[in-house]
Design an enzyme around this catalytic site. Structure first.
Site, PDB file in Angstrom:
ATOM      1  N   LYS A 115      32.311 -84.718  10.449  1.00 54.11           N
ATOM      2  CA  LYS A 115      33.545 -84.181   9.733  1.00 54.11           C
ATOM      3  C   LYS A 115      34.089 -82.859  10.514  1.00 54.11           C
ATOM      4  O   LYS A 115      35.291 -82.853  10.677  1.00 54.11           O
ATOM      5  CB  LYS A 115      33.038 -83.687   8.253  1.00 54.11           C
ATOM      6  CG  LYS A 115      34.398 -83.205   7.621  1.00 54.11           C
ATOM      7  CD  LYS A 115      33.784 -82.324   6.285  1.00 54.11           C
ATOM      8  CE  LYS A 115      33.605 -81.043   6.567  1.00 54.11           C
ATOM      9  NZ  LYS A 115      33.619 -79.985   5.490  1.00 54.11           N
ATOM     10  N   ASN A 116      33.212 -82.314  10.950  1.00 58.36           N
ATOM     11  CA  ASN A 116      33.826 -80.794  11.680  1.00 58.36           C
ATOM     12  C   ASN A 116      34.372 -80.959  13.075  1.00 58.36           C
ATOM     13  O   ASN A 116      34.739 -80.192  13.687  1.00 58.36           O
ATOM     14  CB  ASN A 116      32.603 -79.799  11.666  1.00 58.36           C
ATOM     15  CG  ASN A 116      32.190 -79.327  10.164  1.00 58.36           C
ATOM     16  OD1 ASN A 116      33.083 -79.181   9.283  1.00 58.36           O
ATOM     17  ND2 ASN A 116      31.042 -78.532   9.899  1.00 58.36           N
ATOM     18  N   ARG A 175      39.993 -75.700   3.685  1.00 58.96           N
ATOM     19  CA  ARG A 175      40.306 -74.726   4.818  1.00 58.96           C
ATOM     20  C   ARG A 175      40.770 -75.211   6.207  1.00 58.96           C
ATOM     21  O   ARG A 175      41.399 -74.652   6.969  1.00 58.96           O
ATOM     22  CB  ARG A 175      38.834 -74.005   4.835  1.00 58.96           C
ATOM     23  CG  ARG A 175      38.799 -72.742   5.856  1.00 58.96           C
ATOM     24  CD  ARG A 175      37.678 -72.041   6.036  1.00 58.96           C
ATOM     25  NE  ARG A 175      37.619 -71.045   6.895  1.00 58.96           N
ATOM     26  CZ  ARG A 175      38.241 -69.814   6.877  1.00 58.96           C
ATOM     27  NH1 ARG A 175      38.782 -69.483   5.870  1.00 58.96           N
ATOM     28  NH2 ARG A 175      38.030 -69.035   7.864  1.00 58.96           N
ATOM     29  N   CYS A 223      35.430 -74.044   0.458  1.00 61.49           N
ATOM     30  CA  CYS A 223      34.383 -73.743  -0.309  1.00 61.49           C
ATOM     31  C   CYS A 223      34.367 -72.426  -0.742  1.00 61.49           C
ATOM     32  O   CYS A 223      34.650 -71.613   0.217  1.00 61.49           O
ATOM     33  CB  CYS A 223      33.017 -74.246   0.374  1.00 61.49           C
ATOM     34  SG  CYS A 223      32.652 -76.141   0.650  1.00 61.49           S
ATOM     35  N   ARG A 253      35.833 -65.508   4.274  1.00 57.38           N
ATOM     36  CA  ARG A 253      35.922 -65.936   5.646  1.00 57.38           C
ATOM     37  C   ARG A 253      37.267 -65.659   6.219  1.00 57.38           C
ATOM     38  O   ARG A 253      38.305 -66.307   6.108  1.00 57.38           O
ATOM     39  CB  ARG A 253      35.835 -67.555   5.473  1.00 57.38           C
ATOM     40  CG  ARG A 253      34.820 -68.004   4.569  1.00 57.38           C
ATOM     41  CD  ARG A 253      34.850 -69.289   4.118  1.00 57.38           C
ATOM     42  NE  ARG A 253      34.514 -70.464   4.879  1.00 57.38           N
ATOM     43  CZ  ARG A 253      34.448 -71.781   4.985  1.00 57.38           C
ATOM     44  NH1 ARG A 253      34.705 -72.155   3.732  1.00 57.38           N
ATOM     45  NH2 ARG A 253      34.177 -72.395   6.120  1.00 57.38           N
ATOM     46  N   ASP A 280      24.947 -74.196   7.033  1.00 65.36           N
ATOM     47  CA  ASP A 280      25.414 -75.154   6.070  1.00 65.36           C
ATOM     48  C   ASP A 280      24.047 -75.920   5.621  1.00 65.36           C
ATOM     49  O   ASP A 280      24.189 -76.906   4.764  1.00 65.36           O
ATOM     50  CB  ASP A 280      26.438 -76.141   6.902  1.00 65.36           C
ATOM     51  CG  ASP A 280      27.715 -75.783   7.053  1.00 65.36           C
ATOM     52  OD1 ASP A 280      27.940 -75.002   5.955  1.00 65.36           O
ATOM     53  OD2 ASP A 280      28.483 -75.977   7.633  1.00 65.36           O
ATOM     54  N   ARG A 340      33.837 -84.327  -0.076  1.00 68.31           N
ATOM     55  CA  ARG A 340      34.342 -83.589   0.828  1.00 68.31           C
ATOM     56  C   ARG A 340      33.740 -83.639   2.140  1.00 68.31           C
ATOM     57  O   ARG A 340      34.134 -83.415   3.454  1.00 68.31           O
ATOM     58  CB  ARG A 340      34.618 -82.249   0.459  1.00 68.31           C
ATOM     59  CG  ARG A 340      35.995 -81.976  -0.346  1.00 68.31           C
ATOM     60  CD  ARG A 340      35.914 -80.543  -0.759  1.00 68.31           C
ATOM     61  NE  ARG A 340      36.240 -79.782   0.714  1.00 68.31           N
ATOM     62  CZ  ARG A 340      35.885 -78.574   0.674  1.00 68.31           C
ATOM     63  NH1 ARG A 340      35.024 -77.940  -0.178  1.00 68.31           N
ATOM     64  NH2 ARG A 340      36.105 -78.037   1.995  1.00 68.31           N
TER      65      ARG A 340
END
Length: 423
Positions: A25-26, A98, A122, A127, A311, A404
């Site tokens: 995902k990232n 985000r 989240c 952040r 994470d 998500r």
């Protein structure tokens, strides 16, 4: 009135069988944003996870005017951004994740203008995003508020510059790389994030014609080019999803073969699992993970890559709850990433947060079924792990958070013998 979805888990089942790690995902999210940089050709991405954040990002591209073809069965996305002319990010979508910030850099680079309203994500603490905008300003952009929480970034021209991140921010590094990729001259980013997802992202940019050096280190250099074009790339496997599957095997005393674990991305994490008694060995593209009868306690300090990933902190706390002894887990990246502590107590875990974001876990606890909710993506993963190990039928609400970050996780766990039902 519509009712909320709930995930029911019948715990106490030993997991066994085979599972595959999803695409990252990232890594996918900045690649989707980077497709906006292409003024000719199509961007073709394979192994795209169908998680909610990615689906929202695809809708952002459509709202901006891109043509998007998403084949769920092949996990392939084809994006044509040649005719995009809109630089106003849709407010109804940016508030949901985000990673919407990642669209600002490429829009600024291509159109010299970008407008965005408040972003979501989240709730795990502060952040800051100021280093995104400070970096844009160093490239020559003007950053102004539009009222109501909106930000407008515009420039007559972009020129290479020295930029830095106060902290090695994942999205900050990617955003500044994209903004600098079409700036005139050379740029340098100091204290950049060095995560594997950034290396994968830069591989796509290089295929598109960008000139980026130093990805995977704390210093990244970018030489601006006149234009970028579409390219084809297969996204790396998701190391956080891999960690989740490995811990599911560990907490249930299971025996699971997992395809797609990239151990060089998870060295500290897998070393900690080994200390807890979880055995694993590689066989080609597969990794066999075997959980022990009794887990050992652990000490963990989260930090930036290549350290222990923040994470994965909530989930390893769940494992520590059933370990035979006291574990000490300190969170140093986000000041509010302990929302799972209260949730895990509902399962009968004995743990408490101390000062300086230290969690002391008193194990072993005999976990019992509970009704809980996913506070955020990774806290939801911790809930799920506890439910797999607990005796009885648990339920998890606020499934949007789990969705998500995890693609088809229920079916993958069900194939391993877990009893799950979404209602």
């Amino acid at each position: 009135m519509s009712s909320e979805e709930l995930l029911y888990i019948e715990g106490g089942r030993r997991l066994a069988g085979e599972a595959c790690v999803q695409g990252s995902k990232n890594a996918a999210l900045p690649m989707l944003a980077a497709s906006l940089l292409a003024t000719r050709g199509h961007t073709i991405l394979h192994r795209v996870p169908a998680v909610k954040d990615v689906l929202v990002a695809l809708e952002v591209l459509r709202k901006l005017g891109a043509r998007v073809d998403h084949d769920l069965s092949s996990q392939t996305v084809v994006i044509d951004t040649v005719d995009v002319a809109n630089y106003h990010l849709p407010e109804d979508l940016t508030g949901r994740f985000r990673a919407a910030l990642l669209f600002v850099g490429p829009l600024l680079a291509r159109f010299r203008k970008a407008c965005i309203c408040e972003v979501g994500g989240c709730a795990i603490g502060s952040r800051p995003v100021d280093y995104h905008y400070r970096g844009f300003a160093r490239l020559g952009a003007r950053v102004t508020g539009t009222g109501g929480g909106g930000i407008e970034v515009c420039a007559d021209d972009l020129r290479g510059a020295f930029m830095y991140c106060d902290l090695p921010s994942h999205t900050g590094t990617e955003n500044l790389i994209m903004a600098a990729s079409l700036a005139a001259g050379d740029s340098l980013i100091e204290n950049a994030a060095s995560d594997p997802e950034i290396v994968d992202f830069v591989q796509l940019l290089s295929k598109m014609g960008a000139r980026v050096r130093g990805a995977g280190t704390r210093t990244v250099e970018i030489s601006g080019v006149d234009e970028l074009h579409g390219a084809e790339h297969t996204i790396m496997h998701d190391r956080l999803d891999a960690g989740m599957l490995m811990m599911a095997a560990g907490i249930t005393g299971g025996d699971v073969a997992i395809q797609g674990v990239q151990h060089d991305h998870l060295r500290v994490f897998t070393a900690k699992l080994h200390q807890m008694g979880v055995q694993w060995h590689e066989d080609g593209s597969w990794t066999r993970v075997q959980g022990p009868e009794v887990l050992s306690p652990i000490n963990v300090v989260t930090t930036y890559y290549p350290g222990f990933p923040t994470d994965l902190q909530p989930s390893i706390v769940a494992l520590a709850c059933v370990a035979n002894g006291d574990s000490y887990i300190r969170e140093t990246v986000f000041e509010d990433r302990l929302g799972h502590v209260k949730t895990l107590r509902a399962f009968g875990a004995r743990l408490l947060p101390e000062k300086d974001r230290l969690v002391i876990v008193h194990g072993p606890a005999r976990l019992r079924a509970a009704r809980t909710g996913a506070h955020d993506i990774r806290a939801g993963g911790a809930c799920l792990l506890a439910a797999l190990a607990a005796q009885g039928r648990s339920s998890i609400s606020n499934l949007y958070q789990l969705d998500r970050g995890y693609d088809n996780l229920e079916n993958r766990l069900r194939a391993l013998g877990a009893e799950l039902e979404r209602i």
